[in-house]
Design an enzyme around this catalytic site. Structure first.
Site, PDB file in Angstrom:
ATOM      1  N   CYS A 102      46.616  38.159  34.893  1.00 25.61           N
ATOM      2  CA  CYS A 102      47.985  38.344  34.422  1.00 25.61           C
ATOM      3  C   CYS A 102      48.975  38.026  35.549  1.00 25.61           C
ATOM      4  O   CYS A 102      49.178  36.861  35.870  1.00 25.61           O
ATOM      5  CB  CYS A 102      48.166  39.744  33.843  1.00 25.61           C
ATOM      6  SG  CYS A 102      49.673  39.933  32.850  1.00 25.61           S
ATOM      7  N   HIS A 192      43.776  40.050  29.894  1.00 23.90           N
ATOM      8  CA  HIS A 192      43.243  41.141  30.715  1.00 23.90           C
ATOM      9  C   HIS A 192      41.773  41.398  30.377  1.00 23.90           C
ATOM     10  O   HIS A 192      41.472  42.188  29.474  1.00 23.90           O
ATOM     11  CB  HIS A 192      44.043  42.421  30.481  1.00 23.90           C
ATOM     12  CG  HIS A 192      45.387  42.431  31.113  1.00 23.90           C
ATOM     13  ND1 HIS A 192      45.598  42.861  32.405  1.00 23.90           N
ATOM     14  CD2 HIS A 192      46.598  42.047  30.633  1.00 23.90           C
ATOM     15  CE1 HIS A 192      46.883  42.751  32.702  1.00 23.90           C
ATOM     16  NE2 HIS A 192      47.514  42.255  31.643  1.00 23.90           N
ATOM     17  N   GLU A 194      39.791  43.167  31.967  1.00 28.74           N
ATOM     18  CA  GLU A 194      39.452  44.534  32.390  1.00 28.74           C
ATOM     19  C   GLU A 194      40.002  45.596  31.448  1.00 28.74           C
ATOM     20  O   GLU A 194      39.669  46.772  31.581  1.00 28.74           O
ATOM     21  CB  GLU A 194      39.999  44.780  33.808  1.00 28.74           C
ATOM     22  CG  GLU A 194      41.473  45.160  33.896  1.00 28.74           C
ATOM     23  CD  GLU A 194      42.479  44.053  33.612  1.00 28.74           C
ATOM     24  OE1 GLU A 194      43.682  44.292  33.802  1.00 28.74           O
ATOM     25  OE2 GLU A 194      42.072  42.949  33.179  1.00 28.74           O
TER      26      GLU A 194
END
Length: 261
Positions: A102, A192, A194
């Site tokens: 990001c 993202h 994660e």
């Protein structure tokens, strides 16, 4: 002394910001999500904060670098952002495996002479469908992924001009540069890998309370949320690449890992 549970060189998580306090209390912060996404507790990881410029290590001592997301905007053009851009260029020039997420994706692109701007259509939030390009077929991080997969996104700015050597690996309906590779071993992903579905639910809650997302949009986005296991694989693939890269260059194997299940 080697205790059998360390790396010869660590993976550095570059922490460029924090999540909202109420999300941190429930789920931890960015560096925890990234560490969990690496899939094993048996990896030597350090967390460095570029906002404290003195804390940045020499990239040459690292097995790999993951640059986190941030609520900061590149248009703020702060001193630490400029210093981080210089540090990232050093890492790329030394061929240190690097993954920007990001904000990390955006500052990597800008550091390598691309450009980043505010999104004309405003924030992109929720789960989006990401599609791979033909260039991803043989890519070390993307080659074993499905041609399309869901991923979590939350961002107000985007890469609008790519660095000269960048290759587009993935796109989505509203984001032409969801994933890029710069040179041989530096990647950026706008999404993202994660971030969990539960965390994204919490982001919608917080942003709705701050009037950054109106109720109707929030409801629509929430209904479309889903789990994103394929996107999460990016972090495991990056870890594997970092290990293979050091071995291929005649260096000690950096990881002593637990068996994955």
């Amino acid at each position: 002394m080697d205790n059998g549970h360390s790396m010869t060189c660590p993976i550095a998580i570059v922490k460029t910001g924090e999540t909202f306090p109420e999300i941190n209390r429930r789920f931890g912060d960015f560096e925890r999500w990234i560490r969990d996404g690496l899939g094993t507790k048996d990896v030597d990881v350090i967390v460095v904060d570029p906002r404290n410029e003195a804390a940045m290590p020499d990239p040459a001592v690292l097995a790999g670098i993951v640059v986190s997301g941030s609520h900061a905007m590149l248009s703020d053009d702060t001193g630490w952002m400029r210093s981080l851009a210089v540090w990232l260029r050093q890492a790329v020039s030394r061929r240190i495996p690097l993954l920007g997420i990001c904000f990390g994706h955006q500052i990597l692109a800008q550091a390598m002479a691309g450009s980043v701007e505010d999104r004309v259509c405003g924030a992109e939030l929720g789960t989006v469908e990401v599609s791979l390009t033909s260039a991803a077929i043989d890519d070390p991080l993307f080659g074993n992924l499905t041609p399309t997969f869901p991923a979590q996104v939350v961002h107000w700015q985007s890469v609008v001009e790519l660095p000269e050597r960048a290759i587009v690996l993935a796109h989505s309906p509203l984001e032409p540069y969801q994933a890029i590779r710069v040179g041989d071993c530096a990647w950026g992903v706008q999404f993202h890998p994660e971030m969990s579905e539960a965390v994204m639910h919490s982001y919608i809650d917080v942003l709705a309370e701050s009037v950054a997302v109106n109720e109707a949009v929030g409801r629509t986005v929430r209904q479309a949320l889903k789990d994103t296991p394929v996107a999460r694989r990016i972090l495991l693939n990056f870890l594997d690449y970092a290990e293979r890269d050091r071995a291929a260059n005649g260096q000690d194997r950096p990881f002593r890992r637990l068996r994955r299940t």
